[in-house]
Structure formats: structure tokens, C-alpha cells
Design an enzyme around this catalytic site. Structure first.
Site, mmCIF file in Angstrom:
data_model
loop_
_atom_site.group_PDB
_atom_site.id
_atom_site.type_symbol
_atom_site.label_atom_id
_atom_site.label_comp_id
_atom_site.label_asym_id
_atom_site.label_seq_id
_atom_site.Cartn_x
_atom_site.Cartn_y
_atom_site.Cartn_z
ATOM 1 N N LYS A 116 3.054 -9.693 -11.140
ATOM 2 C CA LYS A 116 1.784 -9.335 -10.514
ATOM 3 C C LYS A 116 1.953 -8.778 -9.099
ATOM 4 O O LYS A 116 1.160 -7.933 -8.680
ATOM 5 C CB LYS A 116 0.854 -10.553 -10.486
ATOM 6 C CG LYS A 116 0.329 -10.979 -11.863
ATOM 7 C CD LYS A 116 -0.637 -12.150 -11.705
ATOM 8 C CE LYS A 116 -0.732 -13.001 -12.947
ATOM 9 N NZ LYS A 116 -1.550 -12.440 -14.009
ATOM 10 N N LYS A 158 -1.485 -17.527 -7.206
ATOM 11 C CA LYS A 158 -1.150 -17.069 -8.566
ATOM 12 C C LYS A 158 0.344 -16.927 -8.719
ATOM 13 O O LYS A 158 1.010 -16.382 -7.832
ATOM 14 C CB LYS A 158 -1.712 -15.665 -8.798
ATOM 15 C CG LYS A 158 -3.119 -15.599 -9.274
ATOM 16 C CD LYS A 158 -3.432 -14.156 -9.669
ATOM 17 C CE LYS A 158 -4.914 -13.979 -9.828
ATOM 18 N NZ LYS A 158 -5.256 -12.577 -10.143
ATOM 19 N N GLU A 274 -7.059 -4.976 -16.023
ATOM 20 C CA GLU A 274 -8.045 -6.012 -15.725
ATOM 21 C C GLU A 274 -8.491 -5.924 -14.266
ATOM 22 O O GLU A 274 -7.658 -5.822 -13.361
ATOM 23 C CB GLU A 274 -7.460 -7.405 -15.987
ATOM 24 C CG GLU A 274 -7.128 -7.646 -17.456
ATOM 25 C CD GLU A 274 -6.746 -9.098 -17.754
ATOM 26 O OE1 GLU A 274 -6.928 -9.518 -18.902
ATOM 27 O OE2 GLU A 274 -6.258 -9.800 -16.835
ATOM 28 N N ARG A 296 -0.174 -4.255 -23.761
ATOM 29 C CA ARG A 296 -0.149 -4.565 -25.190
ATOM 30 C C ARG A 296 -1.555 -4.407 -25.748
ATOM 31 O O ARG A 296 -2.499 -4.180 -25.006
ATOM 32 C CB ARG A 296 0.284 -6.020 -25.381
ATOM 33 C CG ARG A 296 -0.642 -6.954 -24.583
ATOM 34 C CD ARG A 296 -0.334 -8.412 -24.778
ATOM 35 N NE ARG A 296 -0.798 -9.221 -23.677
ATOM 36 C CZ ARG A 296 -2.005 -9.790 -23.581
ATOM 37 N NH1 ARG A 296 -2.897 -9.621 -24.535
ATOM 38 N NH2 ARG A 296 -2.323 -10.513 -22.536
#
Ligand code: ADP
Ligand code: ADP
Ligand code: MG
Length: 648
Positions: A116, A158, A274, A296
């Protein structure tokens, strides 16, 4: 186009891929673990190859065996589905090196989006808005705490290698930062072998809106957005497309950002970008930020298929076979609205704990698109994701599509395992959700109301009781009035089940009077249906494995009293039981050790989440009954504590 492909996955997604392959005349090879020899995806495929033991690391994650199976069966390409090896660049390289085609993006593109922090840096460079935060290399707690203060609380920690909501911690106050950081790093290290984290501004009133994109390595386009804001523990529950309240300006801005993201990495195949959206003041073109890209096919892709009319798996196969994108952006149109609900074997009131069990009964309405990897009689095993099915509905408007979803869920019949069906039904009745006021906090805020058991219909309880007594045969054609009772005699018999009882009388052949605690009902069977108190009902009675269920209303399942059941009760015995089927990751205590109430005993992993089991009282560890790596059933005893004083 390929003649034959191998599907390196299981469950609903393997079945879904087989369906499109078959329509295109492509033969399919399934792979299966020892736990899946009888699975639906194996039965549907043209051929199937065993690849190892039930644990994913011994089968579905064994890239070498998957490639050998493809070569051995003459498959030209491998479709990875989602999960497992679908986002593993080393696997992509191995597939290509073996002379096979990977149906998905290049290893390079996956690597660029794999972590990320690197993905955020790359996106910022490509002009895509990213969530304000720190994603640098300095991982010292002091630096991270400084960055959190600079970003201003609340912040989100995260795992850079994270996925499935793991390794993520919300921190609202500086005082909590150090603890939450340590726990995020620990979870990340166990789950991903990488403890690095990033810090992000926690967006208030957040909505999760993502763009479906598609690339052919040269150019990319988008297939509209999906709203996935209905989440529990950062995992999606119900998805929809388009996003409620989406404006054409915002869609244009988000679509352009997503296409920029895809083109920046030369993306080929299906992908999802996203975004986190600040919905505190409605949807605004400047109120969204890149979170991550999933390289994916996504679980919720059917809602996009429903509004665009495009089969995404067909596009994946065509692009992987070397065709250019099958359409241009201006040829892609969305009509109507679609929803997807994920039906899971899980115990919602207990905190969404995964469940297992044999699906003694399973039936879906014909009004919805159903994607499932199981059939009636199949086992939901502890080894894999406990998803039973995805239920997809669409309609010309959001209200009609949602009404269709509610109807489809209410007509879904499952027995043999606990499911989240009531919870899903409660969600479709939620006034805020019905108005399209979604945000990622909705479920948590209203959890108590959403998990309130739906009150059963006493007519259904009466019918189930009749079934439990074995008297429902009498309602069948030809009737067997002799069963259990003498002809004509107005006998009264008691029927007991776990948690209740009733009395039944038979005033006349084929007529049953059921007395429950508060009410009485008169039941009879005529013209193919059950009549209660003189009125026809939609109630259906199903017998399965020593229990009886009634569907057609809030489902009722009655289990006969089991005199042995009480003996397995262990309260007071000091046993810590596994609350769910799962994998024992760690045991923190050894026999003889003294523990205090609340102290951690064992770490259990059940599918995507970790669950800490701690001591319910002070005591001494008498026995450790499980070891790290053990796969345990729900109710398995893990640790036995004894009173500290017991041995002086
Ligand atoms: P999505 O991001 O498409 O909504 P999920 O939330 O269902 O996917 O899954 C989160 C993560 O878990 C993803 O990385 C996904 O690939 C993985 N995953 C989902 N289902 C399975 C499965 N059956 N087996 C292995 N991994 C899975
Ligand atoms: P994963 O890889 O586990 O899917 P994501 O980065 O996609 O992780 O985040 C998962 C979920 O966490 C999102 O769908 C959203 O609900 C929530 N989330 C992520 N980032 C933020 C943020 N900055 N502010 C608020 N919520 C967030
Ligand atoms: Mg995500």
C-alpha cells in the site's frame, strides 16, 4: 482463444469461471484439495486434478502443483480467481516461465500495487488523489507517533502488506497510539510476514466507493463504480452499483483517476481501484482519495455485470488471449441498479464468528442470480472462507432492486449451519440503507438492532412442532393417519424440543390443534399447502438430520431434546473452548503457569481474522490441550485452568 484453461481456485468463483468458459466453448480443468474432492467446482469442470492436503498451503497455494496440473492436462492458461495466488507476482512469473498464460495482470503491475505504501506513492505521482498520511520508510514508533500527531487524530494504522481488513487499527487519541501500533504490527507480521505500516487520516463518515477498471496493457477504461460501504470489521457485506447519490461530475473524476491509475502501470485484465470517500457533505468530485488497487477479479464483480451487461470473465479470457479491449469507454453504459449480498456460515450475534456444518437443506429463489460453490448436503469446512453464496438482484431503480434483494433473501432456505441470513434481511429493512444513506459505520452503529433475533411466527413454530412429532406425514397424500395416534381419538400429546414444548390434539383425521405457550393454532394440509386457522400459508416444512425447519416466513428450526447434550456442558470446569472452528496460531501459556483474568491464553485464526482467547478468571494452567498449527472444531477444549490454591 484458449481451448482449455485451468482454474487455480475453489468455491463459488471457480464455478463462476467454469460457467463462462463453457459458454465460450473452452474446456476447464479444476483442481482440488483433499477436503474438496466432492466439491461442486470439481463436479462442474471437464477434468479435475488433486493437488494436496486441505490446508491452503498444501494445495491451493502450491504454485508448482498448479502449474504441473496445467501442463499435464494440456491447459494453455491459468485463471487464479480471487484470493489464494491471484495477486502473487512470483506465481505469475512461474506460470509464464512454464509457457502458460496467466489470466490477469503482469507480475510487474501486481508488484507495483502489492504494497500500500508504494502504491500510494506511485498514485500520487500519477496525479491520483491519495489519503493524506505518512507512507515513508521510517518505522520507528517515535516517528510514526509524530506523523500521527501531524496528520491529526483520528488516524488509521494500516499494514502496507494488508488485505481483508487485517493489520488495521483506528486510533482516536494519542494515548492509544503505541498499543494500537504494536498490535497492528504483530497482526501484520503474523498474517503477511511484513510488519511495516503506514499512517492515514481517518476519514469521518467514510464511504467505500470503488471503480471497476479493465485494461489490455495499452489502454484502460472503467465500468462504473460500486458502493461497498456496508461493511463489518472492514469486510464487505452488501455491495451495490451505481453508488447512491453519485453525480456525473464525481463519476467522471473518479473514473478518470481510476483509468489513470491503471494506465500508469500498464494494466491488463480486470482490476479495481478502491477509493475512500468523505460523505459528510454529500458526494463531491474533490472528496475522494485512492486507498488501494486490487489486481484481480473482485468478489462483488456481478453487480457491475448486472448494470453493464458485460461478462467480466469473458473479457478477462479475451484480453488474456491477446485481443484488445472489447469496447471503448463510450460504448459502456449502465442501466438500472444492482445489489449483491454475501451469505456466510457465521454467527453474527457472537461477533461474526465463522461457522461450519453440513448444509442439510439449501434452496434459492429463481428471482435472483446465485453464485455458489456448494449444493444441498455439502459441508462448510473449517479450511476455507465460509461463504455459502452470493445473491445478486437488479431492477430498473434502486428501490426495486433492493426490494428484489429482500424478497430473494426471505425466500432463501438454509438449514444445517448458522448463517448471516437474518442479519442480511435486517439490513435490507434498515431505513437508512433503504434511503441510500450508507457509510462504513452503519453496521457498527446499528448492530444491536440489526442482530436482534427476528421474532418467529407462531404458525411456523406450530408447524415445526408437528413435524418434529412426525405427524406431518399425515398431511401428505395419501395420508397416514395411523402414525403415532389412533383414529379419531382426540388424544393430547406433548412435543418437546430444545428451548420449548407444545401440546398437540387431533380432533379429526388430518386436523391438528397445536397449543403453544401463548397461542393455539389449527393446522391442516390441503391443495398442496398448509392451512393455519383456516387460511392458506406459504409455509414449507423440511426435515433434515434430526431437526425440522419451516420456511416461508422467518425461518424456524426445532431440534429434538438430546438428553446427552447436557453432559457436555463444561461451565465451571475451567476449560477454555474454541469459540469457532479455526487454526491455533499460538499458545501463550505452559502447564503450571499462573494467569490472571484477562491474560491472553491462545491466538486462534479463523479465515481472515485473528481471535485472542483470554483467561476468564485467575488460575493456574493445568493442561494445554492444543498446539500451534492444530486445526480445531468449535467447542474443542484448548486450555484447562485450575484454582490457584488447588495444589497449595
Ligand atoms: P474483496 O476485496 O473483493 O471484497 P474480500 O473482502 O472478500 O474481497 O476478501 C478480502 C481478501 O481476502 C482479498 O484479498 C481476497 O482476495 C481474499 N479472499 C476472499 N475470499 C477468499 C477465499 N475464498 N480464499 C482465499 N482468499 C480469499
Ligand atoms: P484492505 O486491503 O484490508 O481491503 P483497505 O485499505 O482497502 O484495506 O481498507 C479496508 C476498509 O477500511 C475500507 O473499505 C474502509 O471501510 C476502511 N478504511 C480504509 N482506509 C480508511 C480511511 N483512511 N478512513 C476511513 N476508513 C478507511
Ligand atoms: Mg480493500
Amino acid at each position: 482463444m484458449f481451448d482449455k484453461i485451468l482454474i487455480a481456485n475453489r468455491g463459488e468463483i471457480a464455478c463462476r469461471i467454469i460457467q463462462t468458459a463453457r459458454r465460450l466453448g473452452i474446456r476447464t480443468v479444476a483442481v482440488f484439495s483433499q477436503a474438496d474432492a466432492e466439491a461442486r467446482h470439481v463436479a462442474l469442470a471437464d477434468e479435475a486434478v488433486p493437488i494436496g492436503g486441505p490446508a491452503p498451503k498444501d494445495s491451493y497455494l502450491r504454485g508448482d502443483r498448479l502449474i504441473a496440473a496445467a501442463l499435464q492436462t494440456g491447459a494453455q492458461a491459468i485463471h487464479p480467481g480471487y484470493g489464494f495466488l491471484s495477486e502473487n507476482p512470483d506465481f505469475v512469473e512461474a506460470v509464464t516461465a512454464a509457457g502458460l498464460v496467466f489470466i490477469g495482470p503482469s507480475a510487474g503491475a501486481i508488484r507495483k500495487m502489492g504494497l500500500k505504501d508504494a502504491a500510494k506513492a506511485l498514485m500520487a505521482e500519477a496525479g491520483v488523489p491519495v489519503v493524506p498520511g505518512y507512507h515513508g520508510p521510517d518505522q520507528s514508533p517515535a516517528r510514526l507517533a509524530d506523523e500521527a500527531a501531524r496528520i491529526r487524530y483520528p488516524v488509521l494504522i494500516k499494514a502496507v502488506a494488508g488485505g481483508g481488513g487485517k493489520g488495521m487499527r483506528l486510533v482516536e487519541r494519542p494515548a492509544d497510539f503505541a498499543d494500537r501500533l504494536a498490535s497492528a504490527q504483530n497482526e501484520a507480521a503474523t498474517a503477511f510476514g511484513n510488519s511495516a505500516v503506514l499512517i492515514e487520516k481517518y476519514i469521518l463518515t467514510p464511504r467505500h466507493i470503488e471503480m471497476q477498471i479493465f485494461g489490455d496493457g495499452r489502454r484502460a477504461l472503467h465500468l462504473y463504480e460500486r458502493d461497498c460501504s456496508l461493511q463489518r470489521r472492514h469486510q464487505k457485506v452488501i455491495e451495490e452499483a451505481p453508488a447512491p447519490g453519485m453525480t456525473s461530475e464525481m463519476r467522471a473524476a473518479m473514473g478518470a483517476a481510476a483509468v489513470r491509475a491503471a494506465e500508469a502501470i500498464g494494466y491488463a485484465g480486470a482490476g479495481t481501484v478502491e477509493f475512500i470517500v468523505d460523505a459528510s457533505a454529500g458526494l463531491r468530485p474533490e472528496g475522494f482519495w485512492f486507498m488501494e488497487m486490487n489486481t484481480r477479479l473482485q468478489v462483488e464483480h456481478p453487480v457491475t455485470e448486472a448494470i453493464t451487461g458485460i461478462d467480466l470473465v469473458e473479457w478477462q479470457l479475451r484480453v488474456a488471449a491477446g485481443e484488445p479491449l472489447p469496447a471503448n469507454q463510450d460504448q459502456i453504459h449502465a442501466t438500472g441498479h444492482a445489489f449483491e449480498a454475501r451469505l456466510y456460515a457465521e454467527d453474527v450475534p457472537a461477533g461474526f464468528l465463522p461457522a461450519t456444518g453440513r448444509l442439510a437443506h439449501l434452496a434459492f429463489p429463481a428471482t435472483a442470480r446465485i453464485e455458489t460453490g456448494v449444493r444441498p448436503g455439502d459441508q462448510i469446512s473449517p479450511w476455507y472462507d465460509p461463504m455459502i453464496a452470493k445473491i445478486i438482484t437488479s431492477g430498473p431503480t434502486r428501490a426495486l432492486a433492493l426490494q428484489a434483494l429482500q424478497g430473494a433473501l426471505e425466500a432463501t432456505e438454509v438449514a444445517g449451519t448458522i448463517t448471516n441470513l437474518d442479519f442480511l434481511i435486517a439490513l435490507t429493512r434498515h431505513p437508512g440503507f433503504r434511503r441510500g444513506e450508507v457509510d462504513t459505520g452503519l453496521i457498527t452503529r446499528d448492530l444491536a438492532a440489526l442482530t436482534q433475533p427476528l421474532s418467529p411466527d407462531s404458525r411456523a413454530v406450530a408447524l415445526a412442532a408437528l413435524g418434529l412429532a412426525g405427524l406431518d406425514d399425515a398431511g401428505l397424500d395419501p395420508p397416514d393417519w395411523t402414525k403415532g395416534f389412533a383414529l379419531w381419538q382426540p388424544l393430547r400429546q406433548r412435543i418437546d424440543w430444545e428451548g420449548g414444548h407444545a401440546h398437540v390434539e387431533i380432533p379429526a383425521p388430518g386436523l391438528f390443534r397445536l397449543h403453544l405457550d401463548e397461542v393455539s393454532h389449527e393446522l391442516r394440509f390441503a391443495n398442496d399447502r398448509w392451512w393455519v386457522d383456516g387460511a392458506p400459508t406459504p409455509l414449507r416444512l423440511v426435515h433434515h438430520a434430526a431437526a425440522v425447519s419451516v420456511f416461508g416466513t422467518v425461518p424456524v428450526t426445532l431440534k429434538p431434546l438430546d438428553p446427552l447434550a447436557r453432559q457436555t456442558e463444561v461451565s465451571g470446569a475451567g476449560l477454555t473452548l474454541s469459540p469457532m472452528p479455526g487454526l491455533v496460531r499460538e499458545i501463550f501459556v505452559t502447564p503450571g503457569q499462573e494467569v490472571k483474568a484477562g491474560e491472553r491464553l491462545a491466538l486462534l485464526e479463523a479465515m481472515k481474522m485473528e481471535h485472542m482467547l483470554s483467561a476468564s478468571r485467575d488460575g493456574r494452567v493445568a493442561e494445554v490441550l492444543a498446539a500451534p498449527g492444530d486445526q480445531v472444531e468449535a467447542g474443542a477444549a484448548l486450555i484447562r485452568l485450575e484454582e490457584k490454591e488447588a495444589h497449595g
